[in-house]
Design a protein around this motif. Structure first.
Motif, PDB file in Angstrom:
ATOM      1  N   PRO A  84      40.382  37.683  43.602  1.00 58.24           N
ATOM      2  CA  PRO A  84      39.210  36.806  43.595  1.00 58.24           C
ATOM      3  C   PRO A  84      39.091  36.014  42.297  1.00 58.24           C
ATOM      4  O   PRO A  84      38.449  34.972  42.242  1.00 58.24           O
ATOM      5  CB  PRO A  84      38.042  37.786  43.758  1.00 58.24           C
ATOM      6  N   ASN A  85      39.716  36.522  41.228  1.00 59.79           N
ATOM      7  CA  ASN A  85      39.687  35.827  39.938  1.00 59.79           C
ATOM      8  C   ASN A  85      40.841  36.345  39.075  1.00 59.79           C
ATOM      9  O   ASN A  85      41.516  37.326  39.424  1.00 59.79           O
ATOM     10  CB  ASN A  85      38.335  36.018  39.235  1.00 59.79           C
ATOM     11  N   LEU A  86      41.067  35.694  37.938  1.00 59.70           N
ATOM     12  CA  LEU A  86      42.183  36.068  37.071  1.00 59.70           C
ATOM     13  C   LEU A  86      42.037  37.480  36.513  1.00 59.70           C
ATOM     14  O   LEU A  86      43.011  38.234  36.437  1.00 59.70           O
ATOM     15  CB  LEU A  86      42.304  35.069  35.916  1.00 59.70           C
ATOM     16  N   LYS A  87      40.834  37.828  36.102  1.00 53.93           N
ATOM     17  CA  LYS A  87      40.612  39.147  35.505  1.00 53.93           C
ATOM     18  C   LYS A  87      40.969  40.254  36.487  1.00 53.93           C
ATOM     19  O   LYS A  87      41.672  41.220  36.138  1.00 53.93           O
ATOM     20  CB  LYS A  87      39.154  39.279  35.063  1.00 53.93           C
ATOM     21  N   LYS A  88      40.502  40.128  37.731  1.00 46.18           N
ATOM     22  CA  LYS A  88      40.793  41.139  38.740  1.00 46.18           C
ATOM     23  C   LYS A  88      42.280  41.134  39.087  1.00 46.18           C
ATOM     24  O   LYS A  88      42.892  42.192  39.289  1.00 46.18           O
ATOM     25  CB  LYS A  88      39.963  40.881  39.997  1.00 46.18           C
ATOM     26  N   GLY A  89      42.862  39.936  39.133  1.00 40.63           N
ATOM     27  CA  GLY A  89      44.291  39.835  39.416  1.00 40.63           C
ATOM     28  C   GLY A  89      45.129  40.543  38.373  1.00 40.63           C
ATOM     29  O   GLY A  89      46.076  41.264  38.697  1.00 40.63           O
ATOM     30  N   ALA A  90      44.772  40.365  37.099  1.00 41.68           N
ATOM     31  CA  ALA A  90      45.511  41.022  36.011  1.00 41.68           C
ATOM     32  C   ALA A  90      45.305  42.534  36.055  1.00 41.68           C
ATOM     33  O   ALA A  90      46.232  43.303  35.780  1.00 41.68           O
ATOM     34  CB  ALA A  90      45.056  40.467  34.666  1.00 41.68           C
ATOM     35  N   GLU A  91      44.103  42.959  36.423  1.00 40.09           N
ATOM     36  CA  GLU A  91      43.814  44.399  36.516  1.00 40.09           C
ATOM     37  C   GLU A  91      44.699  45.058  37.575  1.00 40.09           C
ATOM     38  O   GLU A  91      45.300  46.117  37.342  1.00 40.09           O
ATOM     39  CB  GLU A  91      42.346  44.595  36.860  1.00 40.09           C
ATOM     40  N   VAL A  92      44.785  44.428  38.741  1.00 43.90           N
ATOM     41  CA  VAL A  92      45.598  44.988  39.820  1.00 43.90           C
ATOM     42  C   VAL A  92      47.088  44.906  39.481  1.00 43.90           C
ATOM     43  O   VAL A  92      47.844  45.856  39.732  1.00 43.90           O
ATOM     44  CB  VAL A  92      45.297  44.254  41.144  1.00 43.90           C
ATOM     45  N   TYR A  93      47.500  43.804  38.887  1.00 43.81           N
ATOM     46  CA  TYR A  93      48.906  43.664  38.487  1.00 43.81           C
ATOM     47  C   TYR A  93      49.280  44.779  37.504  1.00 43.81           C
ATOM     48  O   TYR A  93      50.356  45.378  37.577  1.00 43.81           O
ATOM     49  CB  TYR A  93      49.127  42.289  37.852  1.00 43.81           C
ATOM     50  N   GLY A  94      48.388  45.082  36.585  1.00 41.04           N
ATOM     51  CA  GLY A  94      48.631  46.159  35.630  1.00 41.04           C
ATOM     52  C   GLY A  94      48.814  47.504  36.320  1.00 41.04           C
ATOM     53  O   GLY A  94      49.635  48.332  35.900  1.00 41.04           O
ATOM     54  N   LYS A  95      48.075  47.719  37.415  1.00 41.70           N
ATOM     55  CA  LYS A  95      48.224  48.968  38.167  1.00 41.70           C
ATOM     56  C   LYS A  95      49.580  49.021  38.868  1.00 41.70           C
ATOM     57  O   LYS A  95      50.167  50.107  39.004  1.00 41.70           O
ATOM     58  CB  LYS A  95      47.088  49.103  39.178  1.00 41.70           C
ATOM     59  N   VAL A  96      50.077  47.869  39.286  1.00 40.35           N
ATOM     60  CA  VAL A  96      51.407  47.825  39.893  1.00 40.35           C
ATOM     61  C   VAL A  96      52.463  48.170  38.839  1.00 40.35           C
ATOM     62  O   VAL A  96      53.405  48.922  39.104  1.00 40.35           O
ATOM     63  CB  VAL A  96      51.691  46.441  40.506  1.00 40.35           C
ATOM     64  N   VAL A  97      52.298  47.640  37.631  1.00 44.52           N
ATOM     65  CA  VAL A  97      53.224  47.959  36.537  1.00 44.52           C
ATOM     66  C   VAL A  97      53.230  49.464  36.274  1.00 44.52           C
ATOM     67  O   VAL A  97      54.293  50.099  36.202  1.00 44.52           O
ATOM     68  CB  VAL A  97      52.847  47.195  35.247  1.00 44.52           C
ATOM     69  N   ASN A  98      52.058  50.052  36.153  1.00 47.01           N
ATOM     70  CA  ASN A  98      51.964  51.491  35.862  1.00 47.01           C
ATOM     71  C   ASN A  98      52.496  52.336  37.019  1.00 47.01           C
ATOM     72  O   ASN A  98      53.098  53.397  36.800  1.00 47.01           O
ATOM     73  CB  ASN A  98      50.515  51.869  35.542  1.00 47.01           C
TER      74      ASN A  98
END
Length: 283
Positions: A84-98
């Motif tokens: 829905p926004n960049l902040k949420k996108g980065a948060e989820v992307y970070g979870k994929v990395v982890n």
């Protein structure tokens, strides 16, 4: 589930479908593209790539690129998440990395990649304090530098404190949201090493026009992207030793220290540079 190539197409790497939990009640779909060629020098580095707004993990550009990277020994992950926004996108992307780091693939560092809106998310993620030592490169495909034909409103906030090397690959016909002259000036604000690859004849899709609609063609610029990724994968990324690619190769730490002083009382800029400084000071 592994996918097979269509008749007449080259043999493709196998894909394994995964479901990644990002919260107690939400999961996202991903595929892991197995590396075809064993290479001990790149075995601990993976590439994660996500799509643009309205797309998914099956977008042509990121799918074909993940296959080419896998052929050169890099494990790849593609995932679908409509942020829905960049902040949420980065948060989820970070979870994929982890999630990837926690699997049994032996991955120690990642190159984060995205196309269009996904590329903006990638640069937001590259400013994350917890992941800066893990992210060894940022791949930005078809970066939407500005709104449609409005080159005065630039999307460059995340450019200011990126430590990892960045590669942009944009189409020469993507004028509406990425004018070449504007982009050349904008990337100078990125403190780390930056490479810019212009895709001749490509629009925002990032895919040059095919000679025949039924032809299976690998774009020439994929070779540059793959070579860049393989070079980064050969050695551990150390943020505290990062330099830019200007004459004299200034340390990124020194560039950020100066920018922090020049920021004065600007709270957003101070927060960006303070976060980067914390990473640089880690031992």
């Amino acid at each position: 589930m592994a996918k097979s190539a269509s008749p007449g197409s080259p043999k493709l790497p196998s894909e394994v479908e995964e479901t990644i939990e990002i919260s107690d009640d939400k999961t996202i779909n991903a595929v892991v593209v197995a590396s075809v060629k064993e290479d001990s020098k790149t075995a601990t580095t993976a590439v994660i790539i996500t799509h643009g707004a309205g797309g998914d993990l099956h977008e042509e550009q990121i799918t074909l690129l993940s296959y080419e990277l896998a052929k050169q020994g890099l494990l790849c992950v593609r995932f679908t998440y409509k942020a829905p926004n960049l902040k949420k996108g980065a948060e989820v992307y970070g979870k994929v990395v982890n999630w990837l780091l926690a699997q049994d693939y032996g991955i120690k560092q990642v190159i984060v990649g995205g196309r269009s809106m996904g590329a903006r998310v990638v640069l937001e993620l590259a400013s994350d304090e917890e992941l800066k030592s893990t992210i060894c490169g940022a791949l930005c495909l078809s970066y939407p530098l500005h709104k449609d034909k409005s080159a005065s409103d630039l999307r460059t906030t995340a450019f200011q404190a990126v430590l990892a090397p960045v590669l942009f690959a944009c189409g020469t016909k993507d004028h509406a949201i990425c004018q070449q002259e504007v982009m050349k000036k904008a990337i100078k604000s990125i403190p780390s090493k930056v490479e810019m690859k212009w895709i001749e004849g490509a629009n925002h899709s990032g895919m040059p026009k095919r000679k025949r609609q039924d032809a299976f063609e690998i774009p020439d610029y994929f070779h540059s992207v793959v070579a860049w990724a393989c070079e980064l994968a050969k050695q551990p990324f150390k943020p505290e030793l990062a330099t830019n690619n200007e004459p004299g190769k200034q340390p990124v730490a020194a560039i950020l220290a100066k920018r922090r002083r020049d920021a004065g009382d600007d709270p957003v800029a101070k927060r960006q540079y303070d976060t980067a400084a914390k990473v640089l000071c880690r031992k």
